[in-house]
Design a protein around this motif. Sequence first.
Motif: not given
Length: 296
Positions: A281-287, A180-184, A215-224, A251-257
């Motif tokens: 997962v991708h965002v589709q802006p103003l679609s 996500i956003n250039g990070r692993e 034009g962004l998705l908000d990602v909510c990660l709950v680890r445990r 996180f906010k992102t346009k694309h996440i794997k």
Amino acid sequence: MSKHPDIRFIINPTSGPKSKVDVAARIRLHLNHQKYSHEIVYTAYAGHAPELAREAAEKGCKTVVAVGGDGTVNEVARGLLHTDTAMAILPRGSGNGLARHLKVPMDPEGALRVLNEGHVTAIDSGTINDHPFVTTAGIGFDAYISSVFAGSKKRGLQSYVELIMKEVRNYKHLPVNVSINGRELDTDCFVMAFANAAQYGNNAYIAPEADIEDGLLDVCLVRRLDLIKALNLSYCMLTNQLAHADSAEYFKTKHIKVETEEPMMFHADGEYVGKVSAFDVHVQPLSLRVVIPKKE
């Protein structure tokens, strides 16, 4: 060749809590017939609404109204994505996530008043492994609950909460790799929600800062999830607040794997889709064009 009606109402006769309200009668009574011509059609099977919506768009229909819950809204939206035809919502489900986010009234008269006003805007949508969604998609526990809830005869918020309380103790987090956003990130995942809109439905806010037009998705990660974290997360979801940092990360992102060591369940707009070990997962802006209340 006769002109196609301005508005097609697509009614899912099985959506939401049982009610004696005659929706078709309310439509005939409260729609502005001087302004719009209309027709009413009914879904006959799962996956019928996208066909009916796509057909209306191809015939030049100005607006298609999803009369049902989040599943019906998702199906109608799928038929209208990247077209000039707008989607309106007449909420008849138990959650009504997109309708609530857009501030569409929950009662038929109020929703039809918004439709009569005819104020249209464009919003984002998303895809998870090419499955479109307009409110949220997710992997992990929320997808598992979607799969169990789909087979339950009980509906409504109370039944949903009871199911969560019953199953949450037995569901285990799993290791995942996230790009996500250039990070692993190599991390644990109890649930990962991909939010286009702020809430799941029933005013349960999984991503309070989500903007459906940015034009962004908000990602909510709950680890445990232990009891304390579960209580904090639940309280924040019901009060439209970001959860504490030790309970969830955003996180906010346009694309996440996401890749998983073993297959994980996933959902799109609360509808269980399947179980795989890789997610794109991708965002589709103003679609998607939607009818919304006028801003005061």
